[in-house]
Design a protein around this motif. Structure first.
Motif, PDB file in Angstrom:
ATOM      1  N   VAL A 141       0.443 -45.271 -21.853  1.00  0.00           N
ATOM      2  CA  VAL A 141       0.487 -44.825 -20.461  1.00  0.00           C
ATOM      3  C   VAL A 141       0.433 -46.063 -19.575  1.00  0.00           C
ATOM      4  O   VAL A 141      -0.654 -46.602 -19.319  1.00  0.00           O
ATOM      5  N   PRO A 142       1.589 -46.575 -19.143  1.00  0.00           N
ATOM      6  CA  PRO A 142       1.589 -47.762 -18.283  1.00  0.00           C
ATOM      7  C   PRO A 142       1.236 -47.405 -16.846  1.00  0.00           C
ATOM      8  O   PRO A 142       1.681 -46.391 -16.298  1.00  0.00           O
ATOM      9  N   LEU A 143       0.394 -48.227 -16.251  1.00  0.00           N
ATOM     10  CA  LEU A 143      -0.023 -48.026 -14.863  1.00  0.00           C
ATOM     11  C   LEU A 143      -0.036 -49.373 -14.161  1.00  0.00           C
ATOM     12  O   LEU A 143      -0.236 -50.412 -14.791  1.00  0.00           O
ATOM     13  N   GLY A 144       0.146 -49.352 -12.866  1.00  0.00           N
ATOM     14  CA  GLY A 144      -0.065 -50.529 -12.049  1.00  0.00           C
ATOM     15  C   GLY A 144      -1.350 -50.361 -11.264  1.00  0.00           C
ATOM     16  O   GLY A 144      -1.857 -49.243 -11.082  1.00  0.00           O
ATOM     17  N   GLU A 145      -1.882 -51.450 -10.826  1.00  0.00           N
ATOM     18  CA  GLU A 145      -3.068 -51.421  -9.985  1.00  0.00           C
ATOM     19  C   GLU A 145      -2.832 -50.513  -8.786  1.00  0.00           C
ATOM     20  O   GLU A 145      -1.802 -50.606  -8.122  1.00  0.00           O
ATOM     21  N   TYR A 146      -3.747 -49.583  -8.545  1.00  0.00           N
ATOM     22  CA  TYR A 146      -3.686 -48.599  -7.461  1.00  0.00           C
ATOM     23  C   TYR A 146      -2.616 -47.527  -7.692  1.00  0.00           C
ATOM     24  O   TYR A 146      -2.366 -46.709  -6.810  1.00  0.00           O
ATOM     25  N   GLU A 147      -1.989 -47.488  -8.857  1.00  0.00           N
ATOM     26  CA  GLU A 147      -0.985 -46.467  -9.145  1.00  0.00           C
ATOM     27  C   GLU A 147      -1.615 -45.329  -9.943  1.00  0.00           C
ATOM     28  O   GLU A 147      -2.730 -45.445 -10.453  1.00  0.00           O
ATOM     29  N   SER A 148      -0.868 -44.215 -10.074  1.00  0.00           N
ATOM     30  CA  SER A 148      -1.361 -43.057 -10.817  1.00  0.00           C
ATOM     31  C   SER A 148      -0.292 -42.566 -11.763  1.00  0.00           C
ATOM     32  O   SER A 148       0.895 -42.878 -11.613  1.00  0.00           O
ATOM     33  N   ALA A 149      -0.718 -41.764 -12.753  1.00  0.00           N
ATOM     34  CA  ALA A 149       0.215 -41.205 -13.727  1.00  0.00           C
ATOM     35  C   ALA A 149      -0.310 -39.841 -14.169  1.00  0.00           C
ATOM     36  O   ALA A 149      -1.524 -39.651 -14.307  1.00  0.00           O
ATOM     37  N   PRO A 150       0.606 -38.872 -14.412  1.00  0.00           N
ATOM     38  CA  PRO A 150       0.160 -37.558 -14.892  1.00  0.00           C
ATOM     39  C   PRO A 150      -0.107 -37.592 -16.395  1.00  0.00           C
ATOM     40  O   PRO A 150       0.527 -38.342 -17.143  1.00  0.00           O
ATOM     41  N   LEU A 151      -1.039 -36.772 -16.838  1.00  0.00           N
ATOM     42  CA  LEU A 151      -1.354 -36.615 -18.248  1.00  0.00           C
ATOM     43  C   LEU A 151      -1.323 -35.132 -18.593  1.00  0.00           C
ATOM     44  O   LEU A 151      -1.819 -34.297 -17.823  1.00  0.00           O
ATOM     45  N   GLU A 152      -0.740 -34.818 -19.724  1.00  0.00           N
ATOM     46  CA  GLU A 152      -0.697 -33.426 -20.166  1.00  0.00           C
ATOM     47  C   GLU A 152      -2.090 -32.996 -20.637  1.00  0.00           C
ATOM     48  O   GLU A 152      -2.894 -33.834 -21.053  1.00  0.00           O
ATOM     49  N   PRO A 153      -2.373 -31.693 -20.591  1.00  0.00           N
ATOM     50  CA  PRO A 153      -3.713 -31.233 -20.977  1.00  0.00           C
ATOM     51  C   PRO A 153      -4.108 -31.664 -22.378  1.00  0.00           C
ATOM     52  O   PRO A 153      -5.270 -32.023 -22.628  1.00  0.00           O
ATOM     53  N   GLY A 154      -3.158 -31.660 -23.323  1.00  0.00           N
ATOM     54  CA  GLY A 154      -3.499 -32.003 -24.696  1.00  0.00           C
ATOM     55  C   GLY A 154      -3.649 -33.482 -24.963  1.00  0.00           C
ATOM     56  O   GLY A 154      -4.034 -33.884 -26.067  1.00  0.00           O
ATOM     57  N   GLN A 155      -3.366 -34.327 -23.962  1.00  0.00           N
ATOM     58  CA  GLN A 155      -3.463 -35.766 -24.180  1.00  0.00           C
ATOM     59  C   GLN A 155      -4.889 -36.294 -24.045  1.00  0.00           C
ATOM     60  O   GLN A 155      -5.156 -37.418 -24.446  1.00  0.00           O
ATOM     61  N   LEU A 156      -5.773 -35.500 -23.470  1.00  0.00           N
ATOM     62  CA  LEU A 156      -7.162 -35.916 -23.309  1.00  0.00           C
ATOM     63  C   LEU A 156      -8.070 -34.997 -24.099  1.00  0.00           C
ATOM     64  O   LEU A 156      -8.016 -33.777 -23.951  1.00  0.00           O
ATOM     65  N   THR A 157      -8.887 -35.570 -24.939  1.00  0.00           N
ATOM     66  CA  THR A 157      -9.904 -34.812 -25.663  1.00  0.00           C
ATOM     67  C   THR A 157     -11.151 -34.680 -24.795  1.00  0.00           C
ATOM     68  O   THR A 157     -11.307 -35.411 -23.805  1.00  0.00           O
ATOM     69  N   PRO A 158     -12.055 -33.748 -25.135  1.00  0.00           N
ATOM     70  CA  PRO A 158     -13.313 -33.656 -24.366  1.00  0.00           C
ATOM     71  C   PRO A 158     -14.063 -34.982 -24.308  1.00  0.00           C
ATOM     72  O   PRO A 158     -14.670 -35.322 -23.284  1.00  0.00           O
ATOM     73  N   ARG A 159     -14.012 -35.752 -25.403  1.00  0.00           N
ATOM     74  CA  ARG A 159     -14.685 -37.045 -25.399  1.00  0.00           C
ATOM     75  C   ARG A 159     -14.008 -38.010 -24.428  1.00  0.00           C
ATOM     76  O   ARG A 159     -14.676 -38.774 -23.721  1.00  0.00           O
ATOM     77  N   ASP A 160     -12.676 -37.961 -24.359  1.00  0.00           N
ATOM     78  CA  ASP A 160     -11.952 -38.797 -23.410  1.00  0.00           C
ATOM     79  C   ASP A 160     -12.342 -38.466 -21.973  1.00  0.00           C
ATOM     80  O   ASP A 160     -12.527 -39.357 -21.143  1.00  0.00           O
ATOM     81  N   ILE A 161     -12.449 -37.173 -21.683  1.00  0.00           N
ATOM     82  CA  ILE A 161     -12.788 -36.754 -20.321  1.00  0.00           C
ATOM     83  C   ILE A 161     -14.163 -37.284 -19.941  1.00  0.00           C
ATOM     84  O   ILE A 161     -14.373 -37.787 -18.828  1.00  0.00           O
TER      85      ILE A 161
END
Length: 416
Positions: free
Chosen positions: A7-27
């Protein structure tokens, strides 16, 4: 587990993530980093949105690998040079362009640590005397009479001993062994990972990364271990992990990765930049713990004290006296926007608190690209001049040494 999704990001930028891409531990880990001001995680109708703040680096989660590259003021190819300058450590040979691969900042820091550890191995690891208890059939060191009498009942087939030998298993080396192991987590380059793994076997390891950090916080450098200073500097950044809220002191975070808060970096840059700029003309930085702060009393709660990021003591021209010059680091787009009212008020307070009543002066130093720049804000009221704020924009595409020379010339031109 399959390879993590980049997931590439720039400083002060944002990116969408699908629900399955984050585990409860990640959240949980991302929310902990959000509490530290490193990033923002918000829920959307179709999943999540991850927004980077003034933070760059690599964050390794269970299913994704977030790479946040610098976009605002310090170009990627210059980041390591300015970081090394802020940390007062040599620029590593790994100070290459950020865009040479998806590895980003984490691999650069890991490679800088590897470079220093290889140098220490070539020179020979430091050894010191370590006390140990052991049991053997041959006497070495001193016999532990009490243990021999109570555990062996006078038998001499096995001897309880206390030895005092010079070994490499000391904290100076343990913190490096721990940092080398931690560096393997966010590293993606196979060659770098292999080199880290190979050299880690030559260093003893601390029981936990937290223990290594506590040892680093207690380390005092003498002529015996001064050559470890630079290696320990890179080790500290890796051991802090994801979520550095201060460049040199932080409690770390649970997420794997290496994140750097850019405002903290810029404050460290400005402290060294200003100190070195005024050195040739007899100036010096005023230590932060000398009580020279602006004190607020009489409000609800405890007495509070605040001071600028850097306070310089300069010889006043034409007299034997000295004057104080407050300098504040602002990691803001003051190359494109005017100075905010809050910052003007803050710098006027600094100028009034430290400067002479007839000529209160304060300085803002902000990063920019496209050349150095200077402008002067004069604040007036009905009764005359309230203060002067010098706004210095340092071109981060130049070298730190060139920036120091420019700041020195600006301060020299002003009639203090």
């Amino acid at each position: 587990m399959p390879d993590r999704v980049p997931v590439p990001l720039g400083e002060y930028e944002s990116a969408p993530l699908e629900p399955g891409q984050l585990t409860p531990r990640d959240i949980d880990r991302l929310q902990a980093l959000q509490a530290r001001g490193c990033l923002t995680l918000s829920r959307e109708r179709t999943g999540w949105r991850l927004k980077a703040d003034a933070t760059v680096g690599v964050l390794v989660l269970d299913r994704v690998r977030v790479v946040i590259s610098p976009k605002f003021a310090i170009p990627g190819e210059q980041l390591m040079s300015w970081l090394a300058y802020a940390l007062v450590t040599p620029v590593p040979a790994t100070a290459r362009r950020w865009a040479t691969g998806p590895d980003g900042y984490a691999d650069l820091i890991a490679a800088a640590l590897l470079e220093q550890c290889e140098r220490l191995l070539r020179e020979g690891l430091r050894r010191d005397y370590v006390r140990r208890r052991s049991v053997d059939s041959v006497l070495r060191g001193r016999l532990d009479v009490a243990a021999q009498a109570t555990r062996r009942y006078g038998q001499l087939d096995q001897l309880h001993m206390r030895t005092f030998d010079r070994e490499a298993d000391i904290w100076d080396n343990r913190v490096l062994g721990s940092a080398l192991k931690v560096a393997l987590g966010p590293t993606t380059s196979p060659d770098l990972a292999r080199a880290l793994h190979d050299i880690a076997g030559a260093f003893p390891e601390a029981p936990t990364p937290a223990a290594a950090l506590r040892a680093l916080d207690c380390t005092h450098y003498t002529r015996l271990n001064a050559r470890y200073r630079h290696a320990h500097t890179w080790a500290r950044l890796l051991l802090r992990g994801g979520g550095v809220s201060d460049l040199l002191a932080d409690q770390g975070a649970t997420a794997d990765g290496v994140l750097l808060r850019m405002p903290a970096l810029w404050e460290a840059v400005v402290r060294r930049l200003g100190t070195e700029a005024v050195g040739p003309r007899g100036g010096h930085a005023v230590p932060g713990g000398n009580g020279a702060g602006i004190i607020v009393r009489g409000d609800l709660g405890n007495t509070s004290t605040f001071r600028p990021d850097l306070l310089l003591s300069l010889p006043a021209r034409g007299t034997a006296h000295r004057r104080l010059l407050p300098v504040d680091a602002k990691y803001k787009r003051y190359d494109r926007h005017g100075v905010s009212a809050d910052d003007v008020h803050q710098l006027l307070t600094y100028g009034g608190g430290y400067g002479p009543a007839e000529d209160p002066i304060a300085v803002i130093v902000h990063p920019r690209t496209g050349g150095n720049a200077q402008r002067v804000l004069r604040v007036r009221g009905p009764n005359g001049l309230l203060g002067t704020v010098h706004v210095l924009g340092v071109d981060t595409r130049t070298t730190p040494e060139q920036a120091t020379d420019w700041v020195s010339s600006v301060l020299t031109e002003h009639p203090y």
